[in-house]
Design a protein around this motif. Structure first.
Motif, PDB file in Angstrom:
ATOM      1  N   SER A 248      38.203  16.279  21.577  1.00  0.00           N
ATOM      2  CA  SER A 248      37.096  15.317  21.768  1.00  0.00           C
ATOM      3  C   SER A 248      36.780  15.089  23.071  1.00  0.00           C
ATOM      4  N   ASP A 249      37.802  15.046  24.043  1.00  0.00           N
ATOM      5  CA  ASP A 249      37.235  15.131  25.518  1.00  0.00           C
ATOM      6  C   ASP A 249      36.576  15.999  26.066  1.00  0.00           C
ATOM      7  N   VAL A 250      37.120  17.232  25.552  1.00  0.00           N
ATOM      8  CA  VAL A 250      36.275  18.364  25.948  1.00  0.00           C
ATOM      9  C   VAL A 250      34.919  18.544  25.710  1.00  0.00           C
ATOM     10  N   GLU A 251      34.638  17.972  24.228  1.00  0.00           N
ATOM     11  CA  GLU A 251      33.123  18.047  23.703  1.00  0.00           C
ATOM     12  C   GLU A 251      32.405  16.745  24.703  1.00  0.00           C
ATOM     13  N   LYS A 252      32.967  15.744  25.050  1.00  0.00           N
ATOM     14  CA  LYS A 252      32.521  14.890  25.838  1.00  0.00           C
ATOM     15  C   LYS A 252      31.817  15.348  27.279  1.00  0.00           C
ATOM     16  N   GLN A 253      33.076  15.978  27.724  1.00  0.00           N
ATOM     17  CA  GLN A 253      32.963  16.499  29.130  1.00  0.00           C
ATOM     18  C   GLN A 253      31.701  17.609  28.980  1.00  0.00           C
TER      19      GLN A 253
END
Lengths: 328, 263
Positions: free
Chosen positions: A131-136
């Motif tokens: 989820s953090d990769v997607e946001k980044q």
């Protein structure tokens, strides 16, 4: 806060030396001879967090060797390195989570995959939650304007688009320091400018420390507030960009087109750089002679055209390379 | 661990681009099998006859399966990439990531051969079934054990070939060593079963990597026995440990010799 601290760093290479011709080749098999090259010679410097620093020098000066030691790729022969309080040689893997690297001449992306798949790959490599990769990815895609080609295989991208993706791949884990080794090499002026703006924006928004090596004076001039110049493995200058300009901008370049020739030889403070018929290119040392005094030497009616400019940063740097002098 | 699974997945995605290259490689594969099919049919004048304990069917299946292992698991691209990366200094740009370089390359290698091995296996099984019928004495119950042995065989082959590539840290070119390794494997372990060689040579071959990479796994497929399984498994454990330690040792020593010029 110090991001990088380097003390008395030295790196030597052993290079095989071969005599000329076939006999030389045979000899080198039986009795190989080596010579030692000092790539980095006892250098010390430190970089503050959030700083954008240019680390420049001519080819073979030891820039890339230094970057590779700072990132833990090469082992120094002598000296201490601390990057974000981590020793790169002892804790390379730990350091890798905190730094990003872009080597303009080396691809790190998978060319058959799309930038999106590449970013996901780098996210996984750096142990970032999905989820953090997607946001980044979303955030960096907006900053670096990748929307139009994020799903196009890397091999089909232009060089400028690829470099933007390379930088994003290096930022996916939000590194505290970004090492950029000639990031704008081979790019056209518009893309170069675009990349510089993005690097500046990233430095401003995230406080990322940027350690830049480049042969492009534009990169240095537009991005960096501090400059370290290395030559023959040694630091020949470590100063702020303002000081560099201040110290060297006492010289002005005067280009004049005259009706009749004027002889400036023997005038203290004026050096004739080029003289072709009635066209002159002069360098005026304003510490010795002011521009107005220099102008008094020419009759105003004799001037057809005149242009007064600062010495280009490129020339300043070239002079420093040649002189190899220590300012600091 | 998650990152290595992702590397494996990404390599498979990447290698899907090369499907046509893999399929074109079938030409040589089929040709070799076809030559050996005819050769053995000629040698076996009586199809019921056994030569060194092998029936004609078993012999053909031996060649097909060893060829499948050889063609399906060889990966020249990765092997030469390691050598080239070391020689050119490009390895420096791969090792500055938070993974272990050796494990990264092992996983990439496995990812690259996964699809290839599967395609060659499908092709080999189909060809074998068409030409000589089903594998005699094959019992599907042993499939999980055989898969385990095949994975170990692939890993050992990987570790050894990668170790040879890492020699590039010390020598100019590791290619001649690869050539020797591949040719020994081809002649002694792929084209003929160990039993076809002179009696004095057999113990040497049985104690070499050939036993655990090609001969042992295929022998288990064409005539499974508990004794052979135990013997192959034991030998594989020893070779797995030995080759892995060799690989890691070479890397640990070699990585300190990285010499990056230019820039």
């Amino acid at each position: 806060m110090v991001a990088i601290n380097v003390k008395n760093l030295t790196k030597k290479y052993r290079v095989k030396v071969k005599e000329k011709g076939l006999t030389g080749s045979m000899k080198s098999i039986i009795h190989p001879k080596y010579k030692e090259i000092t790539a980095v010679d006892n250098i010390s410097f430190s970089v503050k967090k959030g700083e954008i620093i240019a680390f420049i020098g001519p080819n073979g000066a030891g820039k890339s060797t230094t970057i590779k030691m700072l990132t833990g790729i090469l082992y120094p022969d002598k000296g201490d390195i601390s990057v974000l309080d981590i020793s790169p040689t002892q804790r390379r893997k730990k350091l890798a989570y905190k730094i990003g690297t872009v080597f303009g001449q080396k691809e790190q992306l998978w060319t058959h995959l799309t930038p999106y798949d590449n970013f996901k790959f780098f996210g996984a490599i750096y142990d970032i939650a999905d989820s953090d990769v997607e946001k980044q990815i979303e955030k960096l895609t907006a900053i670096f304007e990748l929307d139009d080609f994020i799903n196009t295989p890397v091999r089909n991208l232009s060089l400028g688009q690829r470099i933007r993706c390379e930088i994003v791949a290096s930022l996916i884990h939000e590194p505290e320091i970004l090492f950029l080794d000639e990031p704008t090499i081979g790019l056209d002026p518009v893309v170069k400018e675009n990349i510089r703006t993005l690097i500046k924006q990233m430095n401003k928004e995230y406080g990322t420390t940027v350690f830049l090596t480049s042969h492009d004076v534009g990169d240095i001039e537009k991005l960096c507030k501090r400059i370290i110049i290395v030559n023959h493995g040694m630091i020949v200058m470590d100063d702020s960009m303002n000081n560099l300009k201040y110290n060297y901008l006492n010289k002005k370049i005067v280009e004049i087109k005259l009706k009749e020739a004027v002889d400036f030889s023997g005038d203290d403070g004026i050096t004739v750089l080029k003289s072709k018929s009635n066209n002159l290119k002069l360098e005026v040392d304003t510490c010795k002679k002011s521009i107005s005094d220099a102008m008094k030497l020419i009759d105003a009616d004799n001037i057809i055209d005149i242009n007064i400019s600062n010495v280009p940063l490129e020339n300043i740097i070239t002079d420093i390379y040649k002189e190899g002098r220590h300012i600091n | 661990m998650k990152k290595y699974i992702f590397i494996f997945k990404t390599t498979i995605m990447d290698s899907l681009q090369y499907i046509m290259n893999i399929i074109l490689g079938f030409v040589t594969y089929i040709l070799i099998i076809f030559i050996f099919l005819n050769l053995w049919q000629y040698i076996y004048t009586d199809p019921e006859k056994l030569i060194n304990g092998y029936s004609l069917q078993q012999m053909i299946w031996y060649v097909i399966l060893t060829e499948t292992i050889w063609f399906g698991t060889r990966n020249g691209a990765i092997i030469s990439q390691i050598s080239n990366d070391i020689k050119s200094g490009a390895i420096a740009y791969v090792i500055n990531k938070p993974y272990h370089y050796v494990i990264y390359m092992i996983v990439r290698n496995l990812g690259e051969i996964a699809i290839k091995f599967f395609l060659y296996l499908c092709a080999g099984l189909t060809l074998g079934y068409i030409w000589v019928g089903r594998i005699p004495e094959f019992n599907p119950i042993y499939i999980p054990l055989i898969i385990m042995i095949l994975i170990s065989a692939t890993l050992i082959n990987n570790f050894l070939t990668m170790s040879i590539s890492l020699l590039s840290f010390w020598i100019e070119d590791a290619a001649p060593f690869h050539w020797i390794y591949v040719k020994i494997l081809l002649i002694l372990g792929i084209l003929f079963p160990v039993e076809m060689f002179p009696v004095w040579a057999q113990p040497i071959i049985r104690s070499s990597p050939i036993y655990v990479i090609t001969y042992g796994p295929v022998k288990l497929i064409i005539s499974f026995s508990r004794e052979i399984f135990t013997s192959v498994l034991l030998a594989q454990v020893i070779y797995l440990l030995g080759s892995f330690l060799l690989l890691m040792g070479l890397y640990q020593k070699g990585v300190k010799k990285i010499n990056v010029n230019g820039g």
